[in-house]
Design a protein around this motif. Structure first.
Motif, PDB file in Angstrom:
ATOM      1  N   ILE A  75       0.871  -1.179   0.000  1.00 40.95           N
ATOM      2  CA  ILE A  75       0.000   0.000   0.000  1.00 40.95           C
ATOM      3  C   ILE A  75       0.908   1.229   0.000  1.00 40.95           C
ATOM      4  CG2 ILE A  75      -1.659   1.371   1.335  1.00 40.95           C
ATOM      5  CD1 ILE A  75      -2.992  -1.014   0.177  1.00 40.95           C
ATOM      6  N   GLU A  76       0.796   2.006  -1.029  1.00 42.95           N
ATOM      7  CA  GLU A  76       1.602   3.225  -1.096  1.00 42.95           C
ATOM      8  C   GLU A  76       1.031   4.233  -0.115  1.00 42.95           C
ATOM      9  OE1 GLU A  76       3.676   3.838  -5.422  1.00 42.95           O
ATOM     10  OE2 GLU A  76       1.582   4.380  -5.165  1.00 42.95           O
ATOM     11  N   THR A 104      17.244  -7.228 -10.229  1.00 47.78           N
ATOM     12  CA  THR A 104      17.837  -5.928  -9.894  1.00 47.78           C
ATOM     13  C   THR A 104      17.095  -5.301  -8.708  1.00 47.78           C
ATOM     14  OG1 THR A 104      16.370  -5.028 -11.538  1.00 47.78           O
ATOM     15  CG2 THR A 104      18.673  -5.288 -12.174  1.00 47.78           C
ATOM     16  N   ALA A 105      17.580  -4.162  -8.275  1.00 47.63           N
ATOM     17  CA  ALA A 105      16.914  -3.432  -7.195  1.00 47.63           C
ATOM     18  C   ALA A 105      15.502  -3.072  -7.635  1.00 47.63           C
ATOM     19  CB  ALA A 105      17.705  -2.168  -6.866  1.00 47.63           C
ATOM     20  N   GLY A 106      14.560  -3.316  -6.754  1.00 48.70           N
ATOM     21  CA  GLY A 106      13.175  -2.966  -7.051  1.00 48.70           C
ATOM     22  C   GLY A 106      12.449  -3.986  -7.909  1.00 48.70           C
ATOM     23  N   SER A 107      13.044  -5.148  -8.135  1.00 55.24           N
ATOM     24  CA  SER A 107      12.394  -6.141  -9.000  1.00 55.24           C
ATOM     25  C   SER A 107      11.324  -6.949  -8.266  1.00 55.24           C
ATOM     26  CB  SER A 107      13.442  -7.080  -9.610  1.00 55.24           C
ATOM     27  OG  SER A 107      14.197  -7.688  -8.587  1.00 55.24           O
ATOM     28  N   GLY A 108      11.322  -6.894  -6.934  1.00 55.86           N
ATOM     29  CA  GLY A 108      10.286  -7.583  -6.181  1.00 55.86           C
ATOM     30  C   GLY A 108      10.782  -8.738  -5.326  1.00 55.86           C
ATOM     31  N   LYS A 109      12.089  -8.870  -5.185  1.00 52.24           N
ATOM     32  CA  LYS A 109      12.649  -9.984  -4.412  1.00 52.24           C
ATOM     33  C   LYS A 109      12.218  -9.914  -2.943  1.00 52.24           C
ATOM     34  CE  LYS A 109      16.893  -8.826  -5.223  1.00 52.24           C
ATOM     35  NZ  LYS A 109      16.714  -7.593  -6.012  1.00 52.24           N
ATOM     36  N   THR A 110      12.422  -8.732  -2.362  1.00 51.19           N
ATOM     37  CA  THR A 110      12.094  -8.607  -0.941  1.00 51.19           C
ATOM     38  C   THR A 110      10.602  -8.811  -0.709  1.00 51.19           C
ATOM     39  OG1 THR A 110      13.962  -7.161  -0.578  1.00 51.19           O
ATOM     40  CG2 THR A 110      12.203  -7.046   1.050  1.00 51.19           C
ATOM     41  N   SER A 126       4.096  -0.978   6.201  1.00 53.12           N
ATOM     42  CA  SER A 126       4.586  -1.153   4.835  1.00 53.12           C
ATOM     43  C   SER A 126       4.925  -2.595   4.500  1.00 53.12           C
ATOM     44  CB  SER A 126       5.837  -0.322   4.586  1.00 53.12           C
ATOM     45  OG  SER A 126       5.680   0.959   5.039  1.00 53.12           O
TER      46      SER A 126
HETATM   47  N1  LIG Z   1       7.009  -0.067   1.615  1.00 49.18           N
HETATM   48  C1  LIG Z   1       6.752   0.062   0.329  1.00 49.18           C
HETATM   49  N2  LIG Z   1       5.670   0.736  -0.096  1.00 49.18           N
HETATM   50  C2  LIG Z   1       5.381   0.858  -1.395  1.00 49.18           C
HETATM   51  N3  LIG Z   1       6.130   0.319  -2.387  1.00 49.18           N
HETATM   52  C3  LIG Z   1       7.244  -0.344  -2.025  1.00 49.18           C
HETATM   53  C4  LIG Z   1       7.612  -0.517  -0.652  1.00 49.18           C
HETATM   54  N4  LIG Z   1       8.754  -1.235  -0.606  1.00 49.18           N
HETATM   55  C5  LIG Z   1       9.090  -1.495  -1.876  1.00 49.18           C
HETATM   56  N5  LIG Z   1       8.192  -0.971  -2.736  1.00 49.18           N
HETATM   57  C6  LIG Z   1       8.210  -1.068  -4.202  1.00 49.18           C
HETATM   58  O1  LIG Z   1       7.950  -2.418  -4.559  1.00 49.18           O
HETATM   59  C7  LIG Z   1       8.773  -2.798  -5.642  1.00 49.18           C
HETATM   60  C8  LIG Z   1       9.592  -4.029  -5.242  1.00 49.18           C
HETATM   61  O2  LIG Z   1      10.416  -3.695  -4.150  1.00 49.18           O
HETATM   62  P1  LIG Z   1      11.310  -4.779  -3.420  1.00 49.18           P
HETATM   63  O3  LIG Z   1      11.851  -4.149  -2.179  1.00 49.18           O
HETATM   64  O4  LIG Z   1      10.575  -6.032  -3.287  1.00 49.18           O
HETATM   65  O5  LIG Z   1      12.498  -4.977  -4.488  1.00 49.18           O
HETATM   66  P2  LIG Z   1      13.865  -5.767  -4.342  1.00 49.18           P
HETATM   67  O6  LIG Z   1      14.020  -6.543  -5.594  1.00 49.18           O
HETATM   68  O7  LIG Z   1      13.933  -6.510  -3.084  1.00 49.18           O
HETATM   69  O8  LIG Z   1      14.922  -4.582  -4.298  1.00 49.18           O
HETATM   70  P3  LIG Z   1      16.308  -4.495  -3.476  1.00 49.18           P
HETATM   71  O9  LIG Z   1      17.245  -5.461  -4.125  1.00 49.18           O
HETATM   72  O10 LIG Z   1      16.730  -3.075  -3.667  1.00 49.18           O
HETATM   73  O11 LIG Z   1      16.020  -4.824  -2.040  1.00 49.18           O
HETATM   74  C9  LIG Z   1       9.626  -1.595  -5.993  1.00 49.18           C
HETATM   75  O12 LIG Z   1       9.010  -0.940  -7.073  1.00 49.18           O
HETATM   76  C10 LIG Z   1       9.567  -0.736  -4.766  1.00 49.18           C
HETATM   77  O13 LIG Z   1       9.656   0.617  -5.095  1.00 49.18           O
END
Ligand SMILES: Nc1ncnc2c1ncn2[C@@H]1O[C@H](COP(=O)(O)OP(=O)(O)OP(=O)(O)O)[C@@H](O)[C@H]1O
Length: 385
Positions: A75-76, A104-110, A126
């Motif tokens: 949820i943004e 990559t960063a922001g791809s959705g892994k976390t 969040s």
């Molecule tokens: N708390 C949050 N609220 C809204 N959007 C989020 C939040 N956390 C991450 N996002 C968005 O969700 C998408 C996936 O984020 P995520 O953290 O899963 O990426 P990631 O692959 O783990 O990146 P990283 O390697 O930098 O940790 C991204 O577009 C990010 O901007």
């Protein structure tokens, strides 16, 4: 009771559905000193046989993780509406398998790691949620968990987040932190046995036993992260999710950490998901990967197959990065290590000619790679000398 020689002889150590660690040779009358002496022995982890047969739990034949058309959203806060972090992911992980999730960063892994951990209802700010499709892990429905599923979640699914080390309680010692997942469920659990398990785990994650009496704030970040891993392991999870395992762990300690994860996977058939932006990190543990890019699965399979014919720009970059890491530097001496190092050292601040050294070293016909900081050497391209 005679000292146990085989796990089958050990009665299950359980409390409230929790199974604990026991090492070979454990007997009822051992002193703490004896128990600690055992710590240095290869420890083995015992899960009571019936633990795997609890109702509804996955069987060996079934994949342990099943994602079908899975979508995950946050949820943004500013906009107050969902932001999709992962869309339409379908994949399985076999029982005892290790899946590497790369992107990559922001791809959705976390986001994926967090929903897999099932910790979404702990009131965290969040935290992502499953917005579509289904996700099952260790026999638990992670989208619509029953009350019983929720109780089992933290036992059956371990989660080591990038920031887990920072989440340790500073008012508890390291030993108490490791034991916390048990004590929070069963305050009356036998302390000596718990101490023993904590000691075995601290040893397994390659920390000094003396650390057990320290407090988390007295440890380095990498040490705290390893304590968090020990904490995640004390309940013997069936599934372990590890987000960026190498993060904050110094380069010297990394092999031990990876070896530990391998041993846990092999000894307990613990299914693992390793999330990392770094293919080399993932490859240290598995060949089986899922590649994410901007919230979509762009590939799934064995690394070599995925990178054989890259049909996506990110896969192409991954392949280039892998080939770069594998390739010897242009003109790098491949032969006798000592000869090459001597010559490179001689030429560090002078006029070093790699081609000449290479020709000399080739005569020695040894197949060794020499790592050399390229900025100090003047290399010729291979085949151009
Ligand atoms: N708390 C949050 N609220 C809204 N959007 C989020 C939040 N956390 C991450 N996002 C968005 O969700 C998408 C996936 O984020 P995520 O953290 O899963 O990426 P990631 O692959 O783990 O990146 P990283 O390697 O930098 O940790 C991204 O577009 C990010 O901007």
């Amino acid at each position: 009771m005679p000292p146990c020689r085989h796990w089958a002889e050990v009665p299950p150590v359980r409390t409230s559905g929790t199974c604990l660690l026991r090492s070979r040779g454990e007997g009822p009358r051992q002193t703490v000193r004896e128990a600690f002496r055992l710590v240095r022995r290869p420890w083995r982890v015992l899960r009571a046989p019936e633990c795997g047969r609890r109702r509804g739990v996955d069987t060996v034949e079934q994949p342990t993780i099943v994602a079908e058309d899975l979508s995950i959203a946050y949820i943004e806060r500013a906009a107050g509406r969902p932001h999709e972090a992962l869309s339409g992911a379908t994949f399985t992980v076999e029982h005892g398998g290790i899946l590497g999730v790369v992107g990559t960063a922001g791809s959705g892994k976390t986001a994926l790691g967090r929903v897999l951990s099932g910790r979404g209802d702990e009131g965290r700010d969040s935290w992502p949620f499953i917005s579509g499709g289904s996700l099952h892990a260790a026999g638990l429905d992670l989208r619509y968990p029953s009350r019983a599923d929720r109780r089992r979640l933290t036992l059956d699914i371990g989660y080591l987040a990038q920031e887990s080390g920072d989440g340790l309680r500073n008012d508890l010692t390291v030993g108490e932190n490791i034991a916390e997942p048990i004590l929070s469920r069963d305050r009356s659990f036998e302390r000596r046995r718990l101490g023993r398990a904590a000691a075995m785990l601290i040893d397994a994650v390659d920390l000094e036993l003396g650390m057990l009496n320290k407090f988390p704030f007295e440890l380095s970040r990498g040490q705290r992260q390893r304590v968090a891993l020990a904490q995640a392991l004390i309940v013997e999870p069936k599934v372990l999710i590890v987000d960026e395992p190498a993060q904050g762990v110094d380069i010297i300690a990394r092999p031990a950490l990876f070896t530990l994860l391998e041993r846990i996977n092999a000894a307990r058939q613990c299914t693992m998901v390793i999330l990392s932006h770094d293919l080399a990190t993932v490859q240290r543990l598995t060949e089986d990967i899922l590649v994410l890019d901007r919230g979509f699965v762009i590939a799934r399979g064995r690394i070599d197959d995925v990178l054989a014919k890259p049909d996506h720009p990110y896969l192409l970059r991954m392949r280039e990065a892998r080939d770069f890491a594998r390739a010897p530097l242009p003109g790098l001496v491949e032969r006798d290590a000592l000869l090459a190092v001597d010559r490179v050292a001689d030429g560090l601040f002078g006029d070093f000619d790699a081609a000449t050294v290479q020709a000399e070293a080739a005569e020695l016909a040894e197949e060794k790679l020499v790592e050399q900081r390229p900025e100090f050497a003047r290399f010729t391209k291979q085949g151009e000398d």
